[in-house]
Design an enzyme around this catalytic site. Structure first.
Site, PDB file in Angstrom:
ATOM      1  N   TYR A 127     -31.296  23.805 -47.720  1.00 11.93           N
ATOM      2  CA  TYR A 127     -30.159  23.325 -46.927  1.00 11.93           C
ATOM      3  C   TYR A 127     -28.897  24.097 -47.298  1.00 11.93           C
ATOM      4  O   TYR A 127     -28.124  24.514 -46.443  1.00 11.93           O
ATOM      5  CB  TYR A 127     -29.980  21.820 -47.141  1.00 11.93           C
ATOM      6  CG  TYR A 127     -31.114  21.007 -46.548  1.00 11.93           C
ATOM      7  CD1 TYR A 127     -31.166  20.772 -45.182  1.00 11.93           C
ATOM      8  CD2 TYR A 127     -32.137  20.500 -47.350  1.00 11.93           C
ATOM      9  CE1 TYR A 127     -32.215  20.050 -44.626  1.00 11.93           C
ATOM     10  CE2 TYR A 127     -33.190  19.767 -46.804  1.00 11.93           C
ATOM     11  CZ  TYR A 127     -33.221  19.545 -45.435  1.00 11.93           C
ATOM     12  OH  TYR A 127     -34.256  18.838 -44.886  1.00 11.93           O
ATOM     13  N   ASN A 150     -32.165  17.373 -34.929  1.00  8.72           N
ATOM     14  CA  ASN A 150     -32.661  18.492 -34.124  1.00  8.72           C
ATOM     15  C   ASN A 150     -33.472  17.978 -32.932  1.00  8.72           C
ATOM     16  O   ASN A 150     -34.511  17.355 -33.121  1.00  8.72           O
ATOM     17  CB  ASN A 150     -33.536  19.371 -35.027  1.00  8.72           C
ATOM     18  CG  ASN A 150     -34.210  20.512 -34.270  1.00  8.72           C
ATOM     19  OD1 ASN A 150     -33.876  20.783 -33.130  1.00  8.72           O
ATOM     20  ND2 ASN A 150     -35.159  21.172 -34.941  1.00  8.72           N
ATOM     21  N   CYS A 158     -36.805  23.350 -38.119  1.00 10.86           N
ATOM     22  CA  CYS A 158     -36.173  22.648 -39.230  1.00 10.86           C
ATOM     23  C   CYS A 158     -37.200  22.299 -40.314  1.00 10.86           C
ATOM     24  O   CYS A 158     -36.826  21.936 -41.435  1.00 10.86           O
ATOM     25  CB  CYS A 158     -35.418  21.416 -38.749  1.00 10.86           C
ATOM     26  SG  CYS A 158     -36.405  20.317 -37.766  1.00 10.86           S
ATOM     27  N   HIS A 159     -38.493  22.453 -39.990  1.00 12.70           N
ATOM     28  CA  HIS A 159     -39.498  22.238 -41.048  1.00 12.70           C
ATOM     29  C   HIS A 159     -39.428  23.343 -42.109  1.00 12.70           C
ATOM     30  O   HIS A 159     -40.002  23.209 -43.183  1.00 12.70           O
ATOM     31  CB  HIS A 159     -40.911  22.161 -40.453  1.00 12.70           C
ATOM     32  CG  HIS A 159     -41.337  23.392 -39.699  1.00 12.70           C
ATOM     33  ND1 HIS A 159     -40.959  23.630 -38.399  1.00 12.70           N
ATOM     34  CD2 HIS A 159     -42.097  24.458 -40.065  1.00 12.70           C
ATOM     35  CE1 HIS A 159     -41.479  24.793 -37.993  1.00 12.70           C
ATOM     36  NE2 HIS A 159     -42.166  25.312 -39.000  1.00 12.70           N
ATOM     37  N   GLU A 185     -48.260  27.902 -41.674  1.00 14.59           N
ATOM     38  CA  GLU A 185     -47.548  29.184 -41.628  1.00 14.59           C
ATOM     39  C   GLU A 185     -47.727  29.992 -42.912  1.00 14.59           C
ATOM     40  O   GLU A 185     -47.221  31.100 -43.025  1.00 14.59           O
ATOM     41  CB  GLU A 185     -46.036  28.933 -41.395  1.00 14.59           C
ATOM     42  CG  GLU A 185     -45.751  28.314 -40.035  1.00 14.59           C
ATOM     43  CD  GLU A 185     -44.270  28.014 -39.834  1.00 14.59           C
ATOM     44  OE1 GLU A 185     -43.451  28.376 -40.704  1.00 14.59           O
ATOM     45  OE2 GLU A 185     -43.934  27.408 -38.792  1.00 14.59           O
TER      46      GLU A 185
END
Lengths: 190, 157
Positions: A127, A150, A158-159, A185
Site C-alpha cells: 500500500y 475498487n 487490487c489483489h 499469477e
C-alpha cells in the site's frame, strides 16, 4: 410459459445496436466463482463477486450510468473472453477498456489507474509503495480505501497490493480469493 | 436524479417478461408475439429515461405492449388498404395514452371502458367487474371480446 433466453438475447443485442443500453451485464463462470461484469459505453464499470447482491450492484450502476441496463452474453463477449484468457493462463493482462465512473474521488481514480498501468501480472506492491508512486507517500491508508472500494476488482488488480507488514491483507472478494489470484499469477508461493 | 430511482430496466424484463409475452400472444397471436414483445421493449427502452417516476411500471409495460400490438395491426391493415408508411410510434410515455385512446376509439363505449380498465388502470377482472357492476366472468368476456374485435377486424380507419 417462460420467456425464451434466445429472445431475451436478441432483444438485448438490438437495444445495444440501437444505442438504447446505458450498461450491459453478464455473469461469467470462473474458478473463483461466478463473476458479475457490467460494461458501459466506454468500458467495464463494475465487476462483482457472487457474495454481493446483484440487484444492489445493478441499481448503483443504473444510478450512475442510466437506468437502461440490459443483460447480454453476446454483447459482453470482449470482457468475458479476456477473463477466460486470464484464468486459462493464455493472457493475464485483462486488456479491456475500463471506465472508473463509479469511483468517487480523483485520488482513488489516480491510484487505481496507476495500479492498473504499472503493476502487471505476477508483480505485487505494498500500500505504501503504491502511495509513493502517485506522489503521496503518507497516504497508504487512503490507498487501502481506494482498493477496498475498487469497482472493478481483478481488472484493476487490487489483489496485487499487499500490506507492508506481510501477509496478503484484506480483499473485497475475501483473502482466500486474493491468495488464489496471486498463486495463479505465480506471485505467491503457497 | 429521480426522487425514486428507476430500477435497472432488465429487472423489469425479468419480473414481467413472461406475462408480457402472454399478453402479446393474446393481442397478436402466436406467430407475431415475439416480434411484438421485442418491438415493445425497445420502445419502452427509448422512453424509459424520460419517465418522471418509478410507479406503475408493470402497467406501463402492458400499455406499451398493447400499443405496439395494435400499431402492428394498424400497419398491416394500411399495407393492404393504402400504400403509405405507418404512423411513427409516439415515444413520450404520456403519448401512449393518446395513442391507446385513438386506437380503441372506434370500438363501442362499453368495450372501450373495459379495455381502459384492463390496460390503462391495470385492474384484474374482479376490479373491472366492480367498476362495471357486472360479474368477473362477464368482465373477462367483455375484455376478451373487445381484444378479439381489434384482433380480427383490425382498427377501422
Amino acid at each position: 410459459m417462460t420467456l425464451p433466453a434466445a429472445l431475451l438475447e436478441k432483444i438485448a443485442s438490438a437495444a445495444v445496436r440501437e444505442g438504447l443500453a446505458d450498461a450491459v451485464y453478464a455473469t461469467v463462470p470462473t474458478p473463483i466463482g461466478p463473476l458479475l461484469v457490467v460494461t458501459g459505453k466506454r468500458g467495464v464499470v463494475r465487476l462483482a463477486f457472487p457474495e454481493e447482491p446483484a440487484a444492489a450492484v445493478l441499481e448503483r450502476v443504473a444510478a450512475t450510468l442510466g437506468p437502461r441496463v440490459v443483460a447480454s452474453t453476446a454483447e459482453t463477449a470482449a470482457v468475458r473472453d479476456a477473463i477466460g484468457a486470464y484464468f486459462e493462463g493464455d493472457d493475464e493482462t485483462l486488456d479491456v477498456p475500463v471506465d472508473l465512473a463509479l469511483v468517487r474521488s480523483d485520488f482513488r481514480r489516480e491510484a487505481l489507474l496507476t495500479l492498473r498501468t504499472e503493476v502487471g501480472p505476477g508483480h505485487v506492491v505494498t500500500y505504501g509503495e503504491l502511495a509513493a508512486r502517485i506522489g503521496r507517500p503518507k497516504a497508504a491508508r487512503a490507498i487501502g480505501t481506494a482498493c477496498a472500494t475498487n469497482p472493478v476488482p481483478l481488472i484493476v488488480p487490487c489483489h496485487r497490493v499487499l500490506p507492508g507488514a506481510g501477509g496478503v491483507g484484506s480483499y473485497g472478494g475475501g483473502p482466500e480469493r486474493k491468495r488464489a489470484l496471486l498463486a495463479h499469477e505465480g506471485a505467491l508461493l503457497v | 436524479m429521480h426522487v425514486t430511482a428507476l430500477p435497472p430496466f432488465w429487472t423489469l424484463v425479468q419480473a414481467h417478461g413472461d406475462e408480457l409475452l402472454v399478453h402479446a400472444r393474446r393481442l397478436a397471436g402466436d406467430a407475431q408475439a415475439e416480434d411484438v414483445l421485442q418491438d415493445a421493449l425497445l420502445r419502452a427502452l427509448r422512453a424509459y429515461p424520460q419517465l418522471r417516476h418509478a410507479e406503475h411500471l408493470r402497467a406501463w409495460l402492458y400499455r406499451v405492449t398493447t400499443t405496439t400490438a395494435l400499431d402492428l395491426h394498424r400497419a398491416r391493415r394500411r399495407e393492404v388498404l393504402v400504400p403509405e408508411p405507418p404512423a411513427q410510434a409516439a415515444e413520450a410515455p404520456e403519448l401512449y395514452d393518446d395513442a391507446f385512446e385513438a386506437l380503441i376509439a372506434p370500438l363501442p363505449d362499453p368495450a372501450q371502458a373495459a379495455l381502459r380498465l384492463r390496460f390503462v388502470d391495470d385492474l384484474d377482472y374482479d376490479g373491472i367487474a366492480r367498476r362495471l357492476g357486472c360479474s368477473a366472468v362477464a368482465a373477462r368476456q367483455r375484455v376478451s371480446t373487445a381484444v378479439r374485435t381489434l384482433r380480427t377486424h383490425g382498427i377501422p380507419t
